[in-house]
Design a protein around this motif. Structure first.
Motif, mmCIF file in Angstrom:
data_model
loop_
_atom_site.group_PDB
_atom_site.id
_atom_site.type_symbol
_atom_site.label_atom_id
_atom_site.label_comp_id
_atom_site.label_asym_id
_atom_site.label_seq_id
_atom_site.Cartn_x
_atom_site.Cartn_y
_atom_site.Cartn_z
ATOM 1 N N VAL A 1 -43.085 87.618 6.420
ATOM 2 C CA VAL A 1 -44.217 88.263 7.074
ATOM 3 C C VAL A 1 -45.451 87.390 6.886
ATOM 4 N N ALA A 2 -46.295 87.380 7.884
ATOM 5 C CA ALA A 2 -47.529 86.597 7.814
ATOM 6 C C ALA A 2 -48.426 87.142 6.710
ATOM 7 N N ALA A 3 -48.942 86.266 5.870
ATOM 8 C CA ALA A 3 -49.807 86.694 4.772
ATOM 9 C C ALA A 3 -51.049 87.414 5.290
ATOM 10 N N SER A 4 -51.591 86.959 6.399
ATOM 11 C CA SER A 4 -52.808 87.566 6.942
ATOM 12 C C SER A 4 -52.570 89.000 7.408
ATOM 13 N N ALA A 5 -51.350 89.303 7.800
ATOM 14 C CA ALA A 5 -51.029 90.653 8.252
ATOM 15 C C ALA A 5 -50.677 91.567 7.087
ATOM 16 N N TRP A 6 -50.116 90.998 6.029
ATOM 17 C CA TRP A 6 -49.634 91.801 4.897
ATOM 18 C C TRP A 6 -50.711 92.003 3.838
ATOM 19 N N LEU A 7 -51.548 90.985 3.645
ATOM 20 C CA LEU A 7 -52.611 91.032 2.638
ATOM 21 C C LEU A 7 -53.941 90.696 3.298
ATOM 22 N N GLU A 8 -54.682 91.718 3.665
ATOM 23 C CA GLU A 8 -55.942 91.489 4.365
ATOM 24 C C GLU A 8 -56.927 90.696 3.510
ATOM 25 N N GLU A 9 -56.805 90.833 2.180
ATOM 26 C CA GLU A 9 -57.737 90.134 1.293
ATOM 27 C C GLU A 9 -57.443 88.650 1.174
ATOM 28 N N GLY A 10 -56.288 88.204 1.629
ATOM 29 C CA GLY A 10 -55.934 86.794 1.575
ATOM 30 C C GLY A 10 -55.473 86.358 0.192
ATOM 31 N N LEU A 11 -55.068 85.096 0.078
ATOM 32 C CA LEU A 11 -54.517 84.588 -1.172
ATOM 33 C C LEU A 11 -55.400 83.564 -1.868
ATOM 34 N N ASP A 12 -56.257 82.881 -1.135
ATOM 35 C CA ASP A 12 -57.059 81.812 -1.721
ATOM 36 C C ASP A 12 -58.412 82.354 -2.155
ATOM 37 N N ILE A 13 -58.686 82.383 -3.486
ATOM 38 C CA ILE A 13 -59.970 82.902 -3.955
ATOM 39 C C ILE A 13 -61.033 81.809 -4.010
ATOM 40 N N GLY A 14 -60.642 80.555 -3.739
ATOM 41 C CA GLY A 14 -61.603 79.471 -3.671
ATOM 42 C C GLY A 14 -62.083 78.940 -5.005
ATOM 43 N N ASP A 15 -61.451 79.312 -6.090
ATOM 44 C CA ASP A 15 -61.847 78.839 -7.418
ATOM 45 C C ASP A 15 -60.590 78.596 -8.234
ATOM 46 N N ALA A 16 -59.948 77.460 -7.999
ATOM 47 C CA ALA A 16 -58.683 77.163 -8.667
ATOM 48 C C ALA A 16 -58.854 77.058 -10.181
ATOM 49 N N ASP A 17 -59.937 76.434 -10.633
ATOM 50 C CA ASP A 17 -60.154 76.282 -12.075
ATOM 51 C C ASP A 17 -60.359 77.638 -12.747
ATOM 52 N N GLY A 18 -61.165 78.476 -12.126
ATOM 53 C CA GLY A 18 -61.402 79.812 -12.677
ATOM 54 C C GLY A 18 -60.131 80.648 -12.682
ATOM 55 N N ALA A 19 -59.325 80.488 -11.644
ATOM 56 C CA ALA A 19 -58.068 81.229 -11.575
ATOM 57 C C ALA A 19 -57.113 80.778 -12.672
#
Length: 353
Positions: free
Chosen positions: A175-193
């Motif tokens: 399933v497309a991530a955009s359709a299944w998870l509206e919040e998305g997967l990339d938080i834009g802070d790899a180091d913080g994650a």
């Protein structure tokens, strides 16, 4: 060199933190305790069965369908089942580089333009879960040609995997991530994650070394060290770090007595520490019987195991055709055999549901 008492305390602590002593009330709590479990079947359902008092096949199947769990490339770029609320940070912490994400396309000899054309068709169609066969029809390519495209889309976080109904082994859906998870997967802070992930790891797998976290995640030791530094920890010896808030409880812990547990292949308990850091749950003399040789799959795949008081005493196998078989390292007592047989019967019932 650690004493027997040291090892027993480590064993009891890890056993408890992994929710093997006092199972979690829900599947989500069990999953969060270990951050993630390998998404393959029967590993994922059995890993949660061992940790959640509320486990049933029906609840497990709803975990995907209700979007409480997400299956995505995570540690070592292997597909894990992660709770939805943790998924963006786990993905961002260990996501594949753009070069690695597109590496499968070289095998298929697809140009970036061809890949994007296929991706557009797949993601437009996969707004609801589709089988691989259905995607083959959408894209117009079949079999081994489609696989690299699906892998690249998952590495990029654009496509998610959903489990089939069978708790053994069954075809996945996508399933497309955009359709299944509206919040998305990339938080834009790899180091913080990655810092967050290190904290969760220390809670569920500590006391642990930087080398253990690096092994588990697949990141460099330098990156692992930086991720550990913001956390307030104490070194209990040999570089084993424990959250400082847990120091008192750890020191008061008593050894396990009479606990018998069965864990599946690739379980979090057996796969959470580097090969030279596993003494707390498996004696070095028998470690080669618990893990496949490095280079034959994942870096030392953990086999299904029987634990007595948190220590591996046997491996086991199960198949629908052959049933269950236990291979003990030493002779097991009658009480232990009875308990193991009962758990194997429960596993057989679960996997046939």
């Amino acid at each position: 060199m650690r004493t027997v008492d040291d090892i027993q305390r480590l064993r009891a602590w890890s056993y408890s933190r992994q929710k093997l002593g006092e199972p979690a009330r829900t599947l989500a709590q069990a999953l969060d305790a270990v951050v993630a479990v390998y998404a393959t079947h029967p590993t994922a359902p059995l890993a949660l069965w061992a940790r959640a008092s509320s486990f049933t096949p029906a609840r497990y199947r709803r975990f995907d369908r209700d979007r409480k769990g997400v299956r995505l490339p995570a540690m070592r770029r292997t597909v894990f089942l992660v709770s939805r609320k943790s998924a963006p940070r786990v993905f961002s912490a260990v996501r594949a580089s753009p070069a690695h994400a597109l590496r499968p396309l070289k095998v298929a000899k697809l140009s970036p333009k061809q890949y994007e054309a296929h991706a557009k068709k797949i993601l437009r169609a996969a707004k609801k879960p589709l089988s691989r066969k259905e995607l083959e029809e959408v894209v117009g390519i079949k079999g081994t040609e489609l696989g690299p495209v699906l892998r690249a889309l998952r590495y990029e976080g654009r496509l998610l995997t959903l489990a089939g109904d069978s708790l053994m082994m069954s075809p996945h859906q996508f399933v497309a991530a955009s359709a299944w998870l509206e919040e998305g997967l990339d938080i834009g802070d790899a180091d913080g994650a990655l810092v967050w992930l290190a904290g969760e790891y220390l809670k569920g797998y500590g006391p642990a070394r930087v080398a253990d976290f690096a092994w588990w995640t697949g990141v460099t030791k330098t990156a692992a060290q930086k991720a550990f530094e913001p956390h307030d920890t104490v070194d209990i010896g040999d570089g084993l770090l424990l959250p400082s808030t847990d120091e008192r409880a750890f020191g008061q812990l008593k050894p396990l007595r009479g606990a018998i547990t069965l864990l599946p292949k690739w379980d979090s308990y057996t796969m959470g520490l580097a090969p030279d850091g596993r003494q707390r749950f498996v004696h070095p003399d028998v470690q080669k019987r618990v893990y496949t040789p490095i280079g034959t799959g994942l870096p030392g795949d953990g086999n299904p195991v029987v634990l007595i008081d948190g220590e591996v005493v046997a491996t086991w196998t199960f198949s629908v055709k052959e049933g269950a078989d236990v291979q003990p390292f030493d002779k097991l007592g009658a009480k232990a055999i009875k308990s193991v047989d009962a758990k194997l019967s429960e596993i057989a019932s679960l996997l046939s549901s």
